[in-house]
Design a protein around this motif. Structure first.
Motif, PDB file in Angstrom:
ATOM      1  N   ALA A  64       0.812  -1.221   0.000  1.00 46.95           N
ATOM      2  CA  ALA A  64       0.000   0.000   0.000  1.00 46.95           C
ATOM      3  C   ALA A  64       0.844   1.269   0.000  1.00 46.95           C
ATOM      4  N   GLY A  65       2.175   1.112  -0.025  1.00 43.46           N
ATOM      5  CA  GLY A  65       3.062   2.256  -0.037  1.00 43.46           C
ATOM      6  C   GLY A  65       3.447   2.770   1.337  1.00 43.46           C
ATOM      7  N   ARG A  66       3.132   2.027   2.390  1.00 40.39           N
ATOM      8  CA  ARG A  66       3.519   2.440   3.740  1.00 40.39           C
ATOM      9  C   ARG A  66       5.016   2.267   3.909  1.00 40.39           C
ATOM     10  N   ARG A  67       5.691   3.289   4.388  1.00 45.98           N
ATOM     11  CA  ARG A  67       7.161   3.355   4.422  1.00 45.98           C
ATOM     12  C   ARG A  67       7.709   2.910   5.777  1.00 45.98           C
ATOM     13  N   PHE A  68       8.770   2.090   5.723  1.00 49.40           N
ATOM     14  CA  PHE A  68       9.464   1.633   6.921  1.00 49.40           C
ATOM     15  C   PHE A  68      10.972   1.806   6.735  1.00 49.40           C
ATOM     16  N   VAL A 103       7.008   5.122   9.381  1.00 49.80           N
ATOM     17  CA  VAL A 103       7.020   6.564   9.123  1.00 49.80           C
ATOM     18  C   VAL A 103       5.664   7.200   9.387  1.00 49.80           C
ATOM     19  N   ALA A 104       4.589   6.609   8.879  1.00 43.09           N
ATOM     20  CA  ALA A 104       3.270   7.207   9.032  1.00 43.09           C
ATOM     21  C   ALA A 104       2.474   6.572  10.165  1.00 43.09           C
ATOM     22  N   GLY A 105       3.080   5.615  10.866  1.00 42.07           N
ATOM     23  CA  GLY A 105       2.362   4.884  11.893  1.00 42.07           C
ATOM     24  C   GLY A 105       2.870   5.163  13.290  1.00 42.07           C
ATOM     25  N   ILE A 106       3.435   4.131  13.941  1.00 42.75           N
ATOM     26  CA  ILE A 106       3.812   4.254  15.353  1.00 42.75           C
ATOM     27  C   ILE A 106       5.113   5.007  15.567  1.00 42.75           C
ATOM     28  N   GLY A 107       5.801   5.371  14.481  1.00 42.92           N
ATOM     29  CA  GLY A 107       7.044   6.121  14.627  1.00 42.92           C
ATOM     30  C   GLY A 107       8.242   5.219  14.803  1.00 42.92           C
ATOM     31  N   HIS A 108       9.192   5.663  15.618  1.00 42.84           N
ATOM     32  CA  HIS A 108      10.490   4.996  15.772  1.00 42.84           C
ATOM     33  C   HIS A 108      10.510   4.180  17.055  1.00 42.84           C
ATOM     34  N   THR A 117      15.810  -6.434  -0.924  1.00 45.28           N
ATOM     35  CA  THR A 117      15.261  -6.923   0.336  1.00 45.28           C
ATOM     36  C   THR A 117      13.767  -7.166   0.193  1.00 45.28           C
ATOM     37  N   GLU A 118      13.343  -8.350   0.632  1.00 45.31           N
ATOM     38  CA  GLU A 118      11.922  -8.707   0.619  1.00 45.31           C
ATOM     39  C   GLU A 118      11.597  -9.460   1.890  1.00 45.31           C
ATOM     40  N   GLY A 119      10.349  -9.373   2.319  1.00 48.78           N
ATOM     41  CA  GLY A 119       9.962 -10.128   3.502  1.00 48.78           C
ATOM     42  C   GLY A 119       8.757  -9.543   4.194  1.00 48.78           C
ATOM     43  N   VAL A 120       8.769  -9.644   5.524  1.00 49.20           N
ATOM     44  CA  VAL A 120       7.606  -9.270   6.327  1.00 49.20           C
ATOM     45  C   VAL A 120       8.065  -8.443   7.517  1.00 49.20           C
ATOM     46  N   ILE A 121       7.341  -7.373   7.804  1.00 50.26           N
ATOM     47  CA  ILE A 121       7.456  -6.641   9.060  1.00 50.26           C
ATOM     48  C   ILE A 121       6.106  -6.740   9.759  1.00 50.26           C
ATOM     49  N   ARG A 122       6.126  -7.165  11.011  1.00 49.23           N
ATOM     50  CA  ARG A 122       4.898  -7.224  11.815  1.00 49.23           C
ATOM     51  C   ARG A 122       4.978  -6.170  12.906  1.00 49.23           C
ATOM     52  N   ILE A 123       3.956  -5.345  12.969  1.00 53.46           N
ATOM     53  CA  ILE A 123       3.887  -4.277  13.958  1.00 53.46           C
ATOM     54  C   ILE A 123       2.522  -4.326  14.629  1.00 53.46           C
ATOM     55  N   GLN A 124       2.541  -4.488  15.952  1.00 52.13           N
ATOM     56  CA  GLN A 124       1.312  -4.530  16.742  1.00 52.13           C
ATOM     57  C   GLN A 124       0.299  -5.507  16.165  1.00 52.13           C
ATOM     58  N   GLY A 125       0.815  -6.684  15.765  1.00 49.71           N
ATOM     59  CA  GLY A 125      -0.046  -7.759  15.286  1.00 49.71           C
ATOM     60  C   GLY A 125      -0.443  -7.662  13.830  1.00 49.71           C
ATOM     61  N   ARG A 128      11.509  11.352   9.553  1.00 46.34           N
ATOM     62  CA  ARG A 128      10.973  11.828  10.826  1.00 46.34           C
ATOM     63  C   ARG A 128      12.153  12.321  11.647  1.00 46.34           C
ATOM     64  N   PRO A 129      12.015  13.420  12.370  1.00 51.46           N
ATOM     65  CA  PRO A 129      13.142  13.861  13.192  1.00 51.46           C
ATOM     66  C   PRO A 129      13.380  12.985  14.407  1.00 51.46           C
ATOM     67  N   ASP A 130      12.344  12.336  14.904  1.00 48.88           N
ATOM     68  CA  ASP A 130      12.404  11.624  16.186  1.00 48.88           C
ATOM     69  C   ASP A 130      12.907  10.182  16.025  1.00 48.88           C
ATOM     70  N   GLN A 131      14.124  10.037  15.485  1.00 45.08           N
ATOM     71  CA  GLN A 131      14.715   8.704  15.316  1.00 45.08           C
ATOM     72  C   GLN A 131      15.947   8.550  16.210  1.00 45.08           C
ATOM     73  N   GLU A 132      15.861   9.069  17.420  1.00 40.95           N
ATOM     74  CA  GLU A 132      16.938   8.960  18.392  1.00 40.95           C
ATOM     75  C   GLU A 132      16.947   7.555  18.994  1.00 40.95           C
ATOM     76  N   MET A 133      18.137   6.985  19.131  1.00 36.82           N
ATOM     77  CA  MET A 133      18.332   5.682  19.771  1.00 36.82           C
ATOM     78  C   MET A 133      18.646   5.936  21.248  1.00 36.82           C
TER      79      MET A 133
END
Length: 366
Positions: free
Chosen positions: A75-79, A116-121, A211-219, A331-336
């Motif tokens: 769907a074009g959601r960026r990670f 990027v458009a979801g839960i952030g970092h 790179t191909e595969g799956v990212i699971r976030i919050q189920g 996103r600016p808020d990518q502090e570790m």
């Protein structure tokens, strides 16, 4: 590059109840030249062997396997994501002991995902001693792991590789395959970080991994694809007094070129003369970018909740290549905010106002 990132962290060998906890070490302590007696040093160029050099180099004090990437779902959601496995030798040899827990190896791993458009970092870390199969690196077949965070070949020692890692409500299952051959950084793979002999690492990169595969976030499962970048370094000492941090860029351009550039910063705010980069053509040919062949300007800064202030937008001038690139954090808020705080995140590349690439940036010492 990641230069072990202040790789610490003797807290990995937690001493147990009633014993004062070890304090984290800073990058200068870990990557300087005072603790290197008995270890091998990166003194001169060497012949790299593959796939053997994907595996461990236990004669050196520090070593890391570092992967970043930018991925999209259908769907074009960026990670964005990064994972790094760090190995640190506390002594040149394994201590004499009958215990199966005896080891001279400390391991740490960092994992982060930017939705990027979801839960952030989100960022995570793990520690282990290199004993009892808890963490390690090997060949036949190739595998690097800390607990169930694993980078491994599908069989044998070479690509394709699979990356699996999960923590909390984040999970990655990715397959990596090079679209270009490896490139050697610096002088035929010897990346000098200062003038002192041995203040260097052996350093190679795969700048474009399909790179191909799956990212699971919050189920929720996202089938993803895109590009990753892998850096491999091993060293015993790398930094010198007066170097306070670095800004490291890995950029993958839509026209097939790739760019790495890192700027060492000195205490007086100047750029260190050992800053450098690499320009990689679509065919995989590479050329070093000297410190006099690049100019980096900071355009914007962001102050995080920890109070640290980081650049989050830059302009990179590469006159030899005829390119001027604006680089902006997605996103600016990518502090570790981990054992050692630093900023590491996904960025876009713009030229003449148009997005012409993606990449990752790492910032330390701010």
């Amino acid at each position: 590059m990641t230069l072990v990132l202040s790789v610490v962290w003797l807290t990995a060998c937690s001493p147990g109840p009633g014993v004062p906890e070890a304090q984290p070490l800073d990058a200068m302590t870990l990557l300087g030249g005072d603790l290197d007696e008995g270890f091998e040093r990166a003194i001169k160029p060497r012949t790299f062997l593959f796939p053997e050099d994907h595996g461990p180099h236990p004669g050196f004090r520090n070593e890391w396997w570092y992967i970043t990437g930018n991925l999209d779902d259908e769907a074009g959601r960026r990670f964005g994501y990064q994972i790094t496995f760090f190995r640190v030798s506390l002594t040149p040899t394994v201590p004499e002991s009958a215990s199966a827990w005896a080891t001279n190896q400390v391991w740490m791993a960092h994992l982060a995902v930017t939705d990027v458009a979801g839960i952030g970092h989100r960022a995570f870390e793990r520690f282990s001693r290199g004993a009892m199969g808890l963490a390690g690196a090997r060949l036949d077949p190739f595998r690097v792991w800390l607990d169930d965070w694993v980078l491994a070949s599908d069989g044998g020692n070479d690509f394709p590789w699979r990356l699996t890692a999960s923590s909390g409500d984040i999970e990655l299952e990715l397959r990596l395959m090079p679209q270009k051959p490896h490139v050697l950084q610096g002088d035929r793979g010897l990346s000098r970080k200062s003038a002192a002999p041995g203040n260097a690492s052996y350093y190679y990169s795969f700048t474009r991994l399909r790179t191909e595969g799956v990212i699971r976030i919050q189920g929720r499962e996202h089938g993803v694809s895109g590009l990753s970048w892998m850096d491999r370094e091993w060293s015993t000492s790398a930094l010198e007094e007066g170097q306070v941090g670095w800004d490291w860029f890995s950029l993958q351009l839509a026209d097939g070129h790739d760019v790495m550039y890192y700027r060492f910063r000195r205490e007086d705010g100047s750029e260190d003369p050992f800053s450098k980069g690499l320009w990689v053509t679509p065919e995989g040919e590479s050329a070093v970018i000297g410190v006099d062949q690049a100019r980096l300007e900071v355009l914007e800064r962001w102050t995080g909740p920890t109070g640290h202030r980081y650049p989050v937008a830059w302009r990179l001038h590469l006159p030899v290549q005829g390119r001027v690139m604006e680089i902006r954090a997605v996103r600016p808020d990518q502090e570790m905010d981990l054992s050692v705080r630093y900023w590491e995140g996904a960025v876009d590349v713009l030229e003449a106002g148009e997005v012409t690439g993606r990449g990752y940036v790492e910032l330390t010492g701010y």
